[in-house]
Design an enzyme around this catalytic site. Structure first.
Site, PDB file in Angstrom:
ATOM      1  N   ASN A  29      -5.307  -2.417  -1.278  1.00  0.00           N
ATOM      2  CA  ASN A  29      -5.786  -1.604  -0.150  1.00  0.00           C
ATOM      3  C   ASN A  29      -7.310  -1.673  -0.101  1.00  0.00           C
ATOM      4  OD1 ASN A  29      -3.121  -0.952  -0.162  1.00  0.00           O
ATOM      5  ND2 ASN A  29      -3.390   1.108  -0.992  1.00  0.00           N
ATOM      6  N   ASP A  30      -7.924  -1.408  -1.245  1.00  0.00           N
ATOM      7  CA  ASP A  30      -9.385  -1.482  -1.275  1.00  0.00           C
ATOM      8  C   ASP A  30      -9.865  -2.923  -1.302  1.00  0.00           C
ATOM      9  OD1 ASP A  30     -10.500   1.141  -1.126  1.00  0.00           O
ATOM     10  OD2 ASP A  30      -9.482   1.572  -3.006  1.00  0.00           O
ATOM     11  N   ARG A  44      -3.436   6.833 -13.519  1.00  0.00           N
ATOM     12  CA  ARG A  44      -4.780   6.420 -13.123  1.00  0.00           C
ATOM     13  C   ARG A  44      -5.698   7.634 -13.200  1.00  0.00           C
ATOM     14  NH1 ARG A  44      -5.794   4.130  -7.160  1.00  0.00           N
ATOM     15  NH2 ARG A  44      -5.741   6.328  -6.584  1.00  0.00           N
ATOM     16  N   ARG A  70     -10.546  -0.553   7.435  1.00  0.00           N
ATOM     17  CA  ARG A  70      -9.183  -0.635   7.956  1.00  0.00           C
ATOM     18  C   ARG A  70      -8.927   0.356   9.089  1.00  0.00           C
ATOM     19  NH1 ARG A  70      -5.517   2.011   3.239  1.00  0.00           N
ATOM     20  NH2 ARG A  70      -7.281   1.586   1.913  1.00  0.00           N
ATOM     21  N   GLU A 130      -9.937  -3.995  -7.745  1.00  0.00           N
ATOM     22  CA  GLU A 130      -9.930  -3.682  -6.304  1.00  0.00           C
ATOM     23  C   GLU A 130     -11.317  -3.823  -5.685  1.00  0.00           C
ATOM     24  OE1 GLU A 130      -8.667   0.401  -5.678  1.00  0.00           O
ATOM     25  OE2 GLU A 130      -9.645   1.083  -7.505  1.00  0.00           O
ATOM     26  N   CYS A 180      -0.474  -2.681  -7.138  1.00  0.00           N
ATOM     27  CA  CYS A 180      -0.016  -1.375  -6.682  1.00  0.00           C
ATOM     28  C   CYS A 180      -0.515  -1.057  -5.280  1.00  0.00           C
ATOM     29  CB  CYS A 180      -0.428  -0.284  -7.670  1.00  0.00           C
ATOM     30  SG  CYS A 180      -2.197  -0.215  -7.933  1.00  0.00           S
ATOM     31  N   HIS A 233      15.228  21.184   2.910  1.00  0.00           N
ATOM     32  CA  HIS A 233      16.503  20.933   2.237  1.00  0.00           C
ATOM     33  C   HIS A 233      17.515  20.290   3.185  1.00  0.00           C
ATOM     34  CE1 HIS A 233      15.810  23.793  -1.353  1.00  0.00           C
ATOM     35  NE2 HIS A 233      15.398  22.576  -1.590  1.00  0.00           N
ATOM     36  N   ARG A 246      -1.279   8.470  -8.878  1.00  0.00           N
ATOM     37  CA  ARG A 246      -2.586   8.821  -8.292  1.00  0.00           C
ATOM     38  C   ARG A 246      -2.871  10.278  -8.647  1.00  0.00           C
ATOM     39  NH1 ARG A 246      -0.614   5.489  -3.612  1.00  0.00           N
ATOM     40  NH2 ARG A 246      -2.241   3.947  -3.202  1.00  0.00           N
TER      41      ARG A 246
HETATM   42  C1  PEP Z   1      -5.550   0.289  -3.665  1.00  0.00           C
HETATM   43  O1  PEP Z   1      -6.751   0.374  -3.401  1.00  0.00           O
HETATM   44  O2  PEP Z   1      -4.857  -0.701  -3.381  1.00  0.00           O
HETATM   45  C2  PEP Z   1      -4.870   1.377  -4.377  1.00  0.00           C
HETATM   46  C3  PEP Z   1      -3.625   1.260  -4.792  1.00  0.00           C
HETATM   47  O3  PEP Z   1      -5.571   2.520  -4.564  1.00  0.00           O
HETATM   48  P1  PEP Z   1      -5.736   3.653  -3.466  1.00  0.00           P
HETATM   49  O4  PEP Z   1      -4.882   3.273  -2.283  1.00  0.00           O
HETATM   50  O5  PEP Z   1      -5.320   4.919  -4.120  1.00  0.00           O
HETATM   51  O6  PEP Z   1      -7.195   3.591  -3.183  1.00  0.00           O
HETATM   52 MG    MG Z   2      -7.993   1.885  -4.367  1.00  0.00          MG
END
Ligand code: PEP
Ligand code: MG
Length: 571
Positions: free
Chosen positions: A451-452, A329, A462, A428, A499, A186, A293
């Site tokens: 990301n994926d 999702r 990564r 992805e 995303c 807090h 998520r």
């Molecule tokens: C992604 O893969 O870009 C994504 C948003 O999903 P996560 O990071 O949850 O795998």
């Molecule tokens: Mg992903």
């Protein structure tokens, strides 16, 4: 230099004021007759509530309504019949009011601390705060006052309770350093609301930092620099000026439409993991949720959450968002997200294994329960459904078929849902990218998971430092993939968002605008900076940047070119 937890952004330079706690000793004092102790205790509760109401009022003006509620909640906690009832019972048995209060508080503190949930553990700090304030009243001590602190004060304390924080005048207090507390405490929330830089969780700070000494508090990096020399002071003054300039610029973006310099509008949503994050997304001025998520509802527990439990979570998020979109999702387990209670078999290549929709289609009962819960939540607001890790059209069809089955069953059971709930997919995987034209026929929207996608397209882990330079959305291969996915979505007239982290990367902004991305979904804390980045590009400038970049062969060239563009300069 001392390293703690970066709890509230910004730089503060000032002199240390050490907040020493009162020694709340009462053990030598004998109890009065129970009736008198009871009167003393009830009187103290009344005084406490009166003081707290005043503090809440102060805080409402300095920080805001929500922050004031942190303090007002103390009055509610005190009206918990078990808490006060247990204290009064012990007083009736002959204990002194202070001792009864201490024992019952410790019981509650231990109970809250035993919880695995951060929000509940947080309540232990509230009980500690209530206990200290009540003990001060009972012992006739004045509570620690910080409202009189002189200009340029850095408060240093073991812990800053919300009631002490309520007295902070941000014009005079330039920094906060504590031994206990983290980003979600807090005190951190209040420090952020008051825009006072804070470094929390810095053990030993109350002995290492001497009262009256000059220090630099870097709340962005979580660092404290005791006794800085002239050069350091100058460097941090400049850093503070840059920080304040940027904050002013970003604040201008609050409430502004998300649009390019030439007036094209795009959506700017948030990625969330918990239902309560939906409220945070709105506080940060997000326009909805582009990715919920849900796997986080399935983690840190020992069995699957049931339909009702999931429904409550989705409903809470949907209700918070009102008519703004909530993109839920379905469970994305596997890869680096294993659920121990599912006894998932160990895989040689988990990222190429039973992940996301693949796992769910092999365990349809899990997906089915989730689909029922999402459908039932879809009567509120604008709920959209999204499948992760799609790599073939069959997977999308199978997910849709299960959804239709759930609709039939819910109808038979008389349960309400939105029969036209939009069904989208994460794009992805390389396969989904290459097949984006086919997938666009059967998906109501796309969301690009960079990301994926970056990892799979570049065949690059990564987390492997030896090749981390390859993991960039600015790699020509990734950029071409993104452009192709967007083109396919456009050709089939379905909306396409992003995303993955790349949506918040300012170097990506002009390219995504030029390709025609409809919406960006980013961490709540990035909303204003992404809106600002979008506002700096006209569509024609973005298109000329994209045209230049899409002919380049290396990430290095793309990076260098974009960095040099005047629109991409940091504020
Ligand atoms: C992604 O893969 O870009 C994504 C948003 O999903 P996560 O990071 O949850 O795998
Ligand atoms: Mg992903």
């Amino acid at each position: 230099m001392l390293q703690g937890i970066a709890a509230s952004d910004g730089i503060g330079l000032g002199r240390v004021m050490l907040l020493e706690e009162h020694s709340l000793v009462y053990s030598d004092l004998p109890p009065a007759p129970p009736q008198e102790e009871l009167v003393r205790f009830r009187g103290a509760v009344e005084t406490f509530c009166r003081n707290t109401r005043k503090q809440a009022e102060l805080l409402r003006h300095s920080a805001g309504h929500k922050e004031a509620q942190i303090i007002s909640a103390h009055i509610q906690m005190l009206s918990d019949p078990y808490f006060c009832g247990e204290i009064e019972k012990r007083i009736g048995e002959g204990q002194r009011a202070e001792a009864a209060l201490e024992q019952v508080s410790q019981l509650f503190i231990a109970m809250f601390l035993a919880s695995g949930e951060d929000v509940i553990r947080q309540r232990a700090a509230d009980v500690r705060d209530i206990r200290t304030a009540l003990l001060c009243v009972l012992l006739g001590l004045k509570e620690i006052e910080v409202s009189e602190a002189p200009k340029g004060t850095v408060l240093v304390a073991k812990e800053i309770s919300p009631s002490v924080a309520a007295g902070i005048n941000p014009k005079n207090i330039v920094g906060i350093v504590t031994e206990i507390g983290g980003r979600t405490s807090h005190s951190a929330i209040l420090a952020r609301a008051l825009q006072v830089p804070a470094v929390l969780g810095l053990p030993g700070s109350t002995t290492l930092l001497k009262p009256g000494s000059y220090v630099v508090v870097d709340g962005t990096e979580g660092q404290v620099l005791p006794d800085p020399d002239e050069a350091v002071i100058l460097a941090y003054r400049q850093k503070r000026a840059r920080f304040l300039r940027r904050r002013r610029q970003l604040n201008k973006m609050r409430g502004a439409p998300t649009q390019t310099a030439s007036g094209e509008r795009v959506g700017l949503y948030c990625n969330i993991s918990k239902p309560e994050d939906a409220e945070k997304a709105l506080e940060e001025d997000g326009e909805g949720v582009g990715l919920f998520r849900t796997e986080f509802l399935f983690m840190d527990r020992d069995r699957l959450p049931g339909e009702e439990e999931q429904l409550a979570a989705y409903r809470r998020a949907a209700a918070a968002l009102g008519d703004r979109p909530l993109t839920i999702r379905t469970l994305d387990v596997g890869g680096d997200k294993a659920l121990p209670y599912l006894n998932m078999p160990k895989e040689e290549n988990p990222f190429l294994g039973l992940r996301g929709i693949r796992y769910c289609l092999q365990h349809p009962e899990i997906l089915y329960t989730q689909l029922r819960a999402i459908l039932r939540a879809s009567v509120i607001g604008k709920v959209r459904l999204m499948f992760p890790m799609i790599s073939t059209p069959e997977e999308l069809w199978a997910g849709r078929a299960l959804l239709e089955k759930a609709k039939v069953e819910l109808t038979a059971q008389g349960e309400a849902f939105n029969p036209n709930i939009p069904v989208g997919i994460m794009v992805e995987t390389p396969s989904a990218t290459v097949l984006a034209d086919l997938l666009a026929r059967d998906a109501d929207f796309f969301s690009i998971g960079t990301n994926d996608l970056t990892g799979y397209m570049m065949a690059c882990d990564r987390n492997n430092p030896q090749i981390s330079g390859m993991f960039s959305p600015l790699q020509p291969c990734v950029l071409r993939s993104i452009r192709y996915i967007i083109d396919c979505a456009k050709a089939h007239k379905i909306p396409v968002g992003m995303c993955g982290e790349a949506a918040a990367d300012p170097l990506m902004t002009p390219l995504l605008l030029a390709f025609g991305l409809n919406d960006f979904s980013v961490a709540a804390t990035s909303v204003l900076s992404v809106r600002s980045a979008i506002s700096r590009w006209s569509l024609s400038a973005a298109r000329s940047a994209a045209q230049a970049v899409m002919d380049m062969a290396t990430e290095e060239d793309v990076n260098r070119y974009l960095q040099a563009r005047p629109e991409a300069q940091p504020l």
